[in-house]
Design a protein around this motif. Structure first.
Motif, PDB file in Angstrom:
ATOM      1  N   PHE A  37       0.816  -1.219   0.000  1.00  0.00           N
ATOM      2  CA  PHE A  37       0.000   0.000   0.000  1.00  0.00           C
ATOM      3  C   PHE A  37       0.848   1.267   0.000  1.00  0.00           C
ATOM      4  N   TYR A  38       2.066   1.179   0.526  1.00  0.00           N
ATOM      5  CA  TYR A  38       2.898   2.377   0.626  1.00  0.00           C
ATOM      6  C   TYR A  38       3.622   2.706  -0.681  1.00  0.00           C
ATOM      7  N   GLN A  39       3.581   1.777  -1.619  1.00  0.00           N
ATOM      8  CA  GLN A  39       4.319   1.999  -2.853  1.00  0.00           C
ATOM      9  C   GLN A  39       3.676   3.137  -3.654  1.00  0.00           C
ATOM     10  N   GLY A  40       4.459   4.171  -3.921  1.00  0.00           N
ATOM     11  CA  GLY A  40       3.950   5.314  -4.669  1.00  0.00           C
ATOM     12  C   GLY A  40       3.333   6.397  -3.811  1.00  0.00           C
ATOM     13  N   LEU A  41       3.115   6.146  -2.507  1.00  0.00           N
ATOM     14  CA  LEU A  41       2.580   7.197  -1.641  1.00  0.00           C
ATOM     15  C   LEU A  41       3.654   8.255  -1.377  1.00  0.00           C
ATOM     16  N   HIS A  42       3.237   9.495  -1.346  1.00  0.00           N
ATOM     17  CA  HIS A  42       4.169  10.606  -1.141  1.00  0.00           C
ATOM     18  C   HIS A  42       4.264  10.909   0.345  1.00  0.00           C
ATOM     19  N   LEU A  43       5.462  10.763   0.902  1.00  0.00           N
ATOM     20  CA  LEU A  43       5.710  11.057   2.313  1.00  0.00           C
ATOM     21  C   LEU A  43       6.766  12.151   2.381  1.00  0.00           C
ATOM     22  N   PRO A  44       6.361  13.421   2.492  1.00  0.00           N
ATOM     23  CA  PRO A  44       7.347  14.499   2.565  1.00  0.00           C
ATOM     24  C   PRO A  44       8.232  14.341   3.800  1.00  0.00           C
ATOM     25  N   ARG A  45       9.484  14.687   3.649  1.00  0.00           N
ATOM     26  CA  ARG A  45      10.431  14.625   4.765  1.00  0.00           C
ATOM     27  C   ARG A  45      10.396  15.922   5.576  1.00  0.00           C
ATOM     28  N   PRO A  46      10.719  15.771   6.859  1.00  0.00           N
ATOM     29  CA  PRO A  46      11.064  14.550   7.597  1.00  0.00           C
ATOM     30  C   PRO A  46       9.831  13.721   7.952  1.00  0.00           C
ATOM     31  N   VAL A  47      10.044  12.400   8.043  1.00  0.00           N
ATOM     32  CA  VAL A  47       8.970  11.439   8.292  1.00  0.00           C
ATOM     33  C   VAL A  47       9.153  10.832   9.679  1.00  0.00           C
ATOM     34  N   LEU A  48       8.056  10.752  10.429  1.00  0.00           N
ATOM     35  CA  LEU A  48       8.041  10.112  11.740  1.00  0.00           C
ATOM     36  C   LEU A  48       7.252   8.812  11.671  1.00  0.00           C
ATOM     37  N   CYS A 139      -2.794   2.145   9.651  1.00  0.00           N
ATOM     38  CA  CYS A 139      -3.745   1.053   9.418  1.00  0.00           C
ATOM     39  C   CYS A 139      -4.008   0.341  10.738  1.00  0.00           C
ATOM     40  N   VAL A 140      -5.217  -0.193  10.847  1.00  0.00           N
ATOM     41  CA  VAL A 140      -5.683  -0.820  12.082  1.00  0.00           C
ATOM     42  C   VAL A 140      -6.717  -1.898  11.748  1.00  0.00           C
ATOM     43  N   PRO A 141      -6.910  -2.886  12.628  1.00  0.00           N
ATOM     44  CA  PRO A 141      -8.051  -3.792  12.463  1.00  0.00           C
ATOM     45  C   PRO A 141      -9.344  -3.026  12.688  1.00  0.00           C
ATOM     46  N   ASN A 142     -10.398  -3.448  12.008  1.00  0.00           N
ATOM     47  CA  ASN A 142     -11.663  -2.737  12.121  1.00  0.00           C
ATOM     48  C   ASN A 142     -12.720  -3.551  12.876  1.00  0.00           C
ATOM     49  N   HIS A 143     -13.951  -3.066  12.840  1.00  0.00           N
ATOM     50  CA  HIS A 143     -15.040  -3.648  13.619  1.00  0.00           C
ATOM     51  C   HIS A 143     -15.418  -5.057  13.168  1.00  0.00           C
ATOM     52  N   PHE A 265      -7.030   0.732   6.006  1.00  0.00           N
ATOM     53  CA  PHE A 265      -5.870   1.590   5.752  1.00  0.00           C
ATOM     54  C   PHE A 265      -6.378   3.017   5.589  1.00  0.00           C
ATOM     55  N   TYR A 266      -5.804   3.954   6.349  1.00  0.00           N
ATOM     56  CA  TYR A 266      -6.296   5.332   6.382  1.00  0.00           C
ATOM     57  C   TYR A 266      -5.230   6.304   5.881  1.00  0.00           C
ATOM     58  N   ILE A 267      -5.683   7.289   5.136  1.00  0.00           N
ATOM     59  CA  ILE A 267      -4.848   8.428   4.762  1.00  0.00           C
ATOM     60  C   ILE A 267      -5.549   9.695   5.255  1.00  0.00           C
ATOM     61  N   ALA A 268      -4.945  10.330   6.248  1.00  0.00           N
ATOM     62  CA  ALA A 268      -5.490  11.558   6.822  1.00  0.00           C
ATOM     63  C   ALA A 268      -4.495  12.681   6.582  1.00  0.00           C
TER      64      ALA A 268
END
Length: 271
Positions: A37-48, A139-143, A265-268
């Motif tokens: 899922f992370y492939q191609g996602l943009h994560l600007p630096r610095p990343v925590l 990402c987390v398990p759901n209901h 999987f969440y993108i906020a």
């Protein structure tokens, strides 16, 4: 000028093998699915990375080390440094992040928030250390997680609903789950902390969950090996793991998004 980024490009890497050779098969399957899922996602630096654990996931998922990996467990920090998935590895707690306001341009937390009882304070802390507009991916398990457990479903079919409920509580306890919630509940938490929910999708079918569920029991030899040698897999070679791979490969090959998936999987984004 483009913002420096830790995003992974679409990769031909064999994520399933990279996890199978290091982890019990049930963990390897889930982490391999999530790595895609992370492939191609943009994560600007610095990343925590909040809850980096032993650092293996970041080391195989991202093309370059993330900037900071944070975890409260001192036992895993040397491992995280050894895998080389982070530029810096620090000990810290999510509800008291040791960073100033607006320090980071993005943050991730992979299958961690469900294990934190006071998750609302953690979300507020993440919002504090992120810059306005910064993405927060987790990402987390759901209901659907507990009701989809194969043993619970079997007991319900027999009419033993009380036992089914007890088994669900037992499995969540051994998995250290405090939060297996639906999207509206997470959206409410995010908005209260200062985030806007941009996108989400469900993944990991009930069939894949059964593979994970029974792995907790069949994976006991790996736990013994870990205690005795520090390694989950004593012979990390294709000849030794060929049968294991044959069992889990169909679940890895399932479509990435699954309407009845038991994880989300969440993108906020920081408001």
């Amino acid at each position: 000028m483009d913002t420096p980024s830790a995003s992974s490009q679409p990769s031909g890497r064999d994520f399933l093998w990279l996890h199978l050779r290091e982890l019990p098969y049930f963990r390897a399957l889930l982490r391999a699915v999530e790595a895609r899922f992370y492939q191609g996602l943009h994560l600007p630096r610095p990343v925590l990375d909040i809850g980096c654990g032993d650092g293996h996931f970041a080391s195989v998922t991202f093309d370059e080390p993330l900037d900071v990996g944070l975890d409260p467990d001192p036992r895993v920090l040397p491992l995280a440094r050894g895998y080389g998935g982070y530029r810096w590895v620090l000990r810290g707690y999510g509800d008291a992040l040791p960073f100033g306001r607006a320090t980071f341009a993005s943050a991730v937390s992979n299958s961690v928030l469900e294990h934190i009882p006071d998750v609302d304070n953690v979300l507020c802390e993440v919002a504090r250390v992120l810059r306005p507009g910064a993405p927060f991916i987790f990402c987390v398990p759901n209901h659907r997680f507990a009701p989809s457990l194969s043993v619970a479903r079997f007991l319900k079919r027999l009419g033993w609903c009380g036992l089914a409920g007890a088994y669900q509580r037992f499995f969540n306890r051994i998995s250290r789950h405090y939060h297996c919630d639906d999207v509206p509940r997470w959206q409410e938490r995010l908005e209260r902390a200062g985030f806007a929910l941009e996108n989400y999708w469900h993944y990991f079918s009930p069939g894949a969950l059964a593979c994970l569920e029974w792995g907790h029991y069949f994976g006991l030899p790996s736990l013994v090996a870990r205690k005795l040698t520090g390694k989950w897999i004593l012979a990390p070679y294709p000849w030794n793991l060929a049968l294991t791979r044959r069992v889990v490969q169909p679940y890895f090959d399932q479509p990435a998004e699954c309407e009845n998936g038991v994880y989300t999987f969440y993108i906020a984004r920081r408001s």
